[in-house]
Design an enzyme around this catalytic site. Structure first.
Site, PDB file in Angstrom:
ATOM      1  N   LYS B 195       0.831  -1.205   0.000  1.00 13.91           N
ATOM      2  CA  LYS B 195       0.000   0.000   0.000  1.00 13.91           C
ATOM      3  C   LYS B 195       0.864   1.252   0.000  1.00 13.91           C
ATOM      4  O   LYS B 195       1.598   1.510   0.947  1.00 13.91           O
ATOM      5  CB  LYS B 195      -0.915   0.046   1.223  1.00 13.91           C
ATOM      6  CG  LYS B 195      -1.926   1.200   1.136  1.00 13.91           C
ATOM      7  CD  LYS B 195      -2.714   1.397   2.402  1.00 13.91           C
ATOM      8  CE  LYS B 195      -2.038   2.337   3.382  1.00 13.91           C
ATOM      9  NZ  LYS B 195      -1.913   3.726   2.906  1.00 13.91           N
ATOM     10  N   GLY B 247       7.252   4.395   8.199  1.00 10.00           N
ATOM     11  CA  GLY B 247       6.410   5.549   8.492  1.00 10.00           C
ATOM     12  C   GLY B 247       6.703   6.088   9.864  1.00 10.00           C
ATOM     13  O   GLY B 247       7.836   5.989  10.343  1.00 10.00           O
ATOM     14  N   SER B 248       5.692   6.641  10.513  1.00  9.11           N
ATOM     15  CA  SER B 248       5.920   7.322  11.784  1.00  9.11           C
ATOM     16  C   SER B 248       6.084   6.321  12.921  1.00  9.11           C
ATOM     17  O   SER B 248       5.558   5.206  12.881  1.00  9.11           O
ATOM     18  CB  SER B 248       4.766   8.266  12.090  1.00  9.11           C
ATOM     19  OG  SER B 248       3.613   7.515  12.395  1.00  9.11           O
ATOM     20  N   THR B 249       6.814   6.731  13.936  1.00  6.55           N
ATOM     21  CA  THR B 249       7.017   5.904  15.124  1.00  6.55           C
ATOM     22  C   THR B 249       5.684   5.637  15.815  1.00  6.55           C
ATOM     23  O   THR B 249       5.434   4.530  16.310  1.00  6.55           O
ATOM     24  CB  THR B 249       8.005   6.604  16.074  1.00  6.55           C
ATOM     25  OG1 THR B 249       9.290   6.603  15.452  1.00  6.55           O
ATOM     26  CG2 THR B 249       8.101   5.890  17.406  1.00  6.55           C
ATOM     27  N   GLU B 250       4.812   6.625  15.790  1.00  2.63           N
ATOM     28  CA  GLU B 250       3.495   6.496  16.421  1.00  2.63           C
ATOM     29  C   GLU B 250       2.728   5.307  15.823  1.00  2.63           C
ATOM     30  O   GLU B 250       2.242   4.432  16.544  1.00  2.63           O
ATOM     31  CB  GLU B 250       2.756   7.804  16.155  1.00  2.63           C
ATOM     32  CG  GLU B 250       1.536   8.038  16.982  1.00  2.63           C
ATOM     33  CD  GLU B 250       0.804   9.284  16.471  1.00  2.63           C
ATOM     34  OE1 GLU B 250       1.414  10.102  15.722  1.00  2.63           O
ATOM     35  OE2 GLU B 250      -0.378   9.426  16.793  1.00  2.63           O
ATOM     36  N   GLY B 252       3.997   2.938  13.945  1.00  5.42           N
ATOM     37  CA  GLY B 252       4.810   1.741  14.128  1.00  5.42           C
ATOM     38  C   GLY B 252       4.517   1.054  15.451  1.00  5.42           C
ATOM     39  O   GLY B 252       4.402  -0.168  15.540  1.00  5.42           O
ATOM     40  N   GLU B 269      10.532   0.633   9.893  1.00  5.87           N
ATOM     41  CA  GLU B 269      11.519   1.684   9.641  1.00  5.87           C
ATOM     42  C   GLU B 269      10.800   2.980   9.960  1.00  5.87           C
ATOM     43  O   GLU B 269       9.906   3.394   9.234  1.00  5.87           O
ATOM     44  CB  GLU B 269      11.989   1.608   8.178  1.00  5.87           C
ATOM     45  CG  GLU B 269      13.347   2.240   7.973  1.00  5.87           C
ATOM     46  CD  GLU B 269      13.246   3.710   7.692  1.00  5.87           C
ATOM     47  OE1 GLU B 269      13.250   4.493   8.670  1.00  5.87           O
ATOM     48  OE2 GLU B 269      13.154   4.087   6.526  1.00  5.87           O
ATOM     49  N   CYS B 303      13.423  10.429   6.774  1.00  4.94           N
ATOM     50  CA  CYS B 303      13.469   9.886   8.133  1.00  4.94           C
ATOM     51  C   CYS B 303      14.876   9.955   8.710  1.00  4.94           C
ATOM     52  O   CYS B 303      15.061  10.104   9.899  1.00  4.94           O
ATOM     53  CB  CYS B 303      12.933   8.464   8.158  1.00  4.94           C
ATOM     54  SG  CYS B 303      13.573   7.477   6.820  1.00  4.94           S
ATOM     55  N   GLU B 401      10.523  14.779  15.913  1.00 12.63           N
ATOM     56  CA  GLU B 401      10.794  14.786  14.484  1.00 12.63           C
ATOM     57  C   GLU B 401       9.827  15.758  13.792  1.00 12.63           C
ATOM     58  O   GLU B 401       8.608  15.631  13.913  1.00 12.63           O
ATOM     59  CB  GLU B 401      10.592  13.379  13.913  1.00 12.63           C
ATOM     60  CG  GLU B 401      10.946  13.278  12.441  1.00 12.63           C
ATOM     61  CD  GLU B 401      10.752  11.871  11.879  1.00 12.63           C
ATOM     62  OE1 GLU B 401       9.771  11.210  12.270  1.00 12.63           O
ATOM     63  OE2 GLU B 401      11.572  11.444  11.051  1.00 12.63           O
TER      64      GLU B 401
END
Lengths: 298, 493
Positions: B195, B247-250, B252, B269, B303, B401
């Site tokens: 996606k 994508g974002s840590t959130e 993830g 990642e 990133c 970030e």
């Protein structure tokens, strides 16, 4: 002053080459191209520096400087003609009444292998003949063996001998081997009183290159930051087409900005560049390339 | 050396300006709408819903994109599952052949992909043409070469594919991230449901065309478009064996929570807050270029961006001065113009988020310098290159970030202090060190807790080099030999 290698910052060659590669991708089109072509034309030191130069040859060069391309009115003039010292008088005479300066090479050009006394005499002779600008060479041998004081003192003495004439200091970068050396030689020259720093005699390969020019422009920038003095830059040798000349101007614009985009602070040492610039200017105005036979060789 | 007089200033608003030099987009053929790519066919979404993808430099719609719902996800996973057996049964050399084919087809259509990437995502054409697209095909070439050498890559460990991989990628390098995900998965014999991000689906859909044209067996690669909820459906799907998310840590963290107790393998990642460290003996002018490249590359939507600049105090004044002058020469504008250095911010939402951080930085008492360049008029999303000075480790803009062209500058006195500051973050993706001394490079790089450390360069990528994070910057590695392992289960004999 105490001159050691620590006078200059270190240079990273890979980084310099990457920066140049990026600047070379600048795309110069339409009106901005015409502007830059004319600017480049106005910055040329039209040059003849050969063993077979004669008064006749110098007269022809001066005529070309005065009449770049009569068919196209409104063109800028070249900045100067550059000759050997014995021809300064003839050039002065030929260019009388114009704004075109006469530059003379001196100091045992191109090798610089002579005594200081001989170099001073030659400089005084050229200035006495009316040279507006003196293009000296540094003693590369002394530089390479670490005798930086000698190089510094020599430039200072020649500067004194120049009086009011502008001094361009040729580093002969093709013999200095590393960008670190080129940076150090630039700094020494500026501290010793150079008005311009210049890459090459044109007699040694490589002559001017974009990476070398960037390093020298950055040296000029640091000198300006530190002292407020604006030093000029002259790449010479091998810049024979308009496209390359515009790349030099891009590097200049994005390193030193507006104040340096003038013949007072930037020159091209070149002989065949002028006609290629002219051909490109005519192409921009008419839409077609003309045969080189429409442009006088000298 | 370190003292400079600010009174002598350079002037970059020059009489000589570069005229517009737009890359031609006349050869680009885009459809009004794009469907889902399932089983090598473009099929309309089950519930008939579409969303718009917009050009961030104009705010205008480019095309309508299918929004995949549960039924579509089911269908795509089913198709990938069905394809898995025959795909695994192929020899490594045969799988490699398909990957080589995809790599070549991307190369052949490099201009088209570059222009679409810049239109859909806002990045400068210079970057999409010289970095995104060539690197994407390089990844396929690289992993094509591994496909028949897995036994050599992992000798004696009997490497087997994991199965059906769900891959969710971000909007900052749309095509390149698709290549990072698809190439190693296929080389190792997995099948894929991928996606692309909601704001940048176009190059992934163009890649779908290439995959179809390459004759890849139906179902080996399926591409679903949609927003976060589509991604969640993929993550939750019981017949998925592996999740690869960038994508974002959130997000993830959310994914990792949802996978707890399942058999699904996971690679993440995530975000970063890379420290770019300038030591006093560095080649300063080239380091300044590295700073610029570290943070303003791709509008800072990177990133591994070098978003935290750490400069040794003895050269800080000089670096700041040079950096400000260099920032003045950056050209912000039309992503399709060949001279553009900084394109459009990817979306309205991202611009809003960046602006929030700019405000917060000022509110916390730091100083903001922005280049004085002109921004394009019209309704695109633009942000000036920005530099915060007088900041401390405790400021929000240093800790979080921002994912935009915003740099913070801190100073340090000793190498130990630099390491302490660089590592004092919950991220650990990337870092940079600038010095002329080899011994200092070794000292710094071995002390930095980051997955990628560059010395005297920044943001340099290569398919052969593994990429991934420490701490909350991720799990697992992509790229290189390590990237293969993420798609393999070992049945050690």
């Amino acid at each position: 002053m105490n001159i050691t290698r620590s006078l200059s910052p270190v240079i990273d060659q890979v980084g310099v080459e990457e920066r140049i590669a990026r600047l070379q991708t600048r795309s110069i089109k339409t009106a901005s191209k015409v502007f830059a072509l004319k600017l480049a034309l106005s910055m040329i030191d039209l040059t003849t520096l050969s063993g077979d130069d004669t008064p006749g040859k110098v007269r022809q060069l001066c005529a070309k400087a005065r009449h770049l391309h009569n068919r196209l009115p409104g063109l800028p003039q070249v900045a100067a003609v550059c000759v050997y010292a014995p021809f300064v008088g003839i050039a002065k005479q030929q260019l009388a009444g114009s704004d075109i300066k006469v530059a003379s090479v001196a100091t045992a050009f191109p090798s610089g292998q002579s005594t200081l006394q001989v170099k001073l005499d030659e400089t005084r002779f050229a200035v006495g003949e009316g040279a507006d600008e003196v293009d000296m060479v540094i003693s590369r041998g002394e530089f390479l063996r670490g005798n930086y004081h000698y190089v510094f003192d020599e430039i200072q003495s020649i500067k004194e001998a120049c009086g009011t004439a502008h001094l361009k200091v040729i580093l002969e970068t093709g013999e200095l081997s590393t960008l670190d050396n080129i940076r150090l030689a630039s700094d020494i020259a500026m501290h010793a009183g150079a008005d311009f720093i210049k890459t090459s005699t044109g007699k040694i390969q490589p002559a001017a290159t974009l990476p070398v020019t960037l390093v020298m422009l950055e040296a000029i920038r640091d000198f300006y930051y530190a002292t407020g003095r604006k030093i000029g830059m002259k790449p010479a040798g091998g810049i024979s087409n308009a496209k390359l000349a515009l790349q030099y101007l891009v590097v200049l614009r994005e390193t030193l900005g507006e104040q340096w985009l003038t013949k007072d602070y930037f020159r091209f040492g070149a002989s065949s560049l002028a006609n290629d610039l002219l051909m490109q200017i005519v192409k921009q105005e008419t839409g077609v390339y003309q045969s080189m036979d429409y442009f006088s060789k000298d | 050396m370190s003292k400079t007089k600010d009174t002598f200033s350079l002037q970059f608003d020059t009489t000589w300006q570069y005229d517009a030099a737009p890359e031609s987009a006349s050869h680009i053929r885009l459809q009004k709408g794009y469907d889902l790519f399932i089983d090598n066919k473009f099929v309309p979404p089950a519930d008939g819903k579409y969303f718009n993808t917009v050009n961030p430099s104009t705010g205008k719609k480019i095309a309508e994109i299918a929004r995949a719902s549960q039924a579509d996800v089911d269908l795509a996973v089913q198709s990938a599952r069905k394809a898995l057996g025959p795909w695994q049964a192929l020899s490594g050399a045969s799988r490699g052949k398909y990957l080589f084919r995809i790599a070549r087809l991307i190369q052949e259509r490099e201009r088209e992909f570059s222009v679409i990437e810049s239109m859909d995502g806002g990045k400068p054409i210079r970057e999409s043409k010289t970095i995104d697209v060539p690197l994407a095909s390089a990844h396929f070439f690289y992993y094509a070469g591994w496909a028949d050498k897995l036994e050599y890559a992992f000798p004696g460990r009997n490497p087997k594919p994991v199965g059906v991989a769900a891959q969710i990628i971000p909007w900052n390098f749309p095509l390149l991230m698709a290549a990072w995900k698809i190439a190693p998965a296929l080389a190792t014999g997995n099948t894929v449901v991928l996606k692309p991000a909601e704001t940048t689906p176009l190059t992934a859909l163009k890649l779908a065309e290439i995959i179809r044209d390459a004759g890849l067996p139906a179902g080996v690669v399926n591409i679903l478009t949609g927003a976060g909820d589509t991604g969640a459906m993929m993550v939750e799907h019981p017949d998925i064996d592996k999740i690869a998310f960038t994508g974002s840590t959130e997000v993830g963290k959310l994914i990792q929570k949802r996978l707890a107790g399942t058999h699904k393998k996971l690679t993440l990642e995530l975000g970063g807050k890379g420290a770019n460290i300038i030591l006093e003996d560095a080649a300063i002018d080239q380091a300044v270029e590295g700073i610029i490249n570290g943070i303003y590359f791709n509008q800072g939507h990177v990133c591994c961006a070098g978003s935290r600049l750490l400069v040794q105090e003895s050269v800080a004044d000089l670096v700041i001065r040079k950096l400000k002058d260099r920032m003045e020469t950056l050209i912000v504008g039309d992503p399709l113009d060949k001279n553009t250095d900084i394109g459009a911010i990817n979306s309205a939402a991202q611009l809003k988020s960046i602006k929030k951080y700019l405000k917060k930085g000022l509110a916390e008492g730091t100083e903001l310098y922005q280049s004085s360049c002109e921004l394009p008029s019209g309704s695109g999303y633009w942000c000036r290159p920005s530099l915060f000075t007088n900041v401390a480790q405790s400021n929000t803009i240093v800790q979080e970030e921002i994912f935009g062209p915003v740099l913070t500058l801190q100073t340090f006195r000793t190498l130990e202090e630099a390491l302490e500051k660089a590592n004092n973050t919950f991220y650990g993706l990337s870092a940079g060190v600038w010095t002329d001394k080899g011994s200092k490079i070794f000292k710094m790089t071995s002390g930095l807790k980051a997955g990628i450390v560059w010395a005297n360069t920044y943001n340099r990528f290569d398919p052969t080099s593994p990429f991934g994070g420490y701490k909350e910057s991720g799990i697992g590695r992509e790229g290189g030999l390590h990237g293969l392992a993420s798609y393999i289960k070992f049945e050690d004999r």
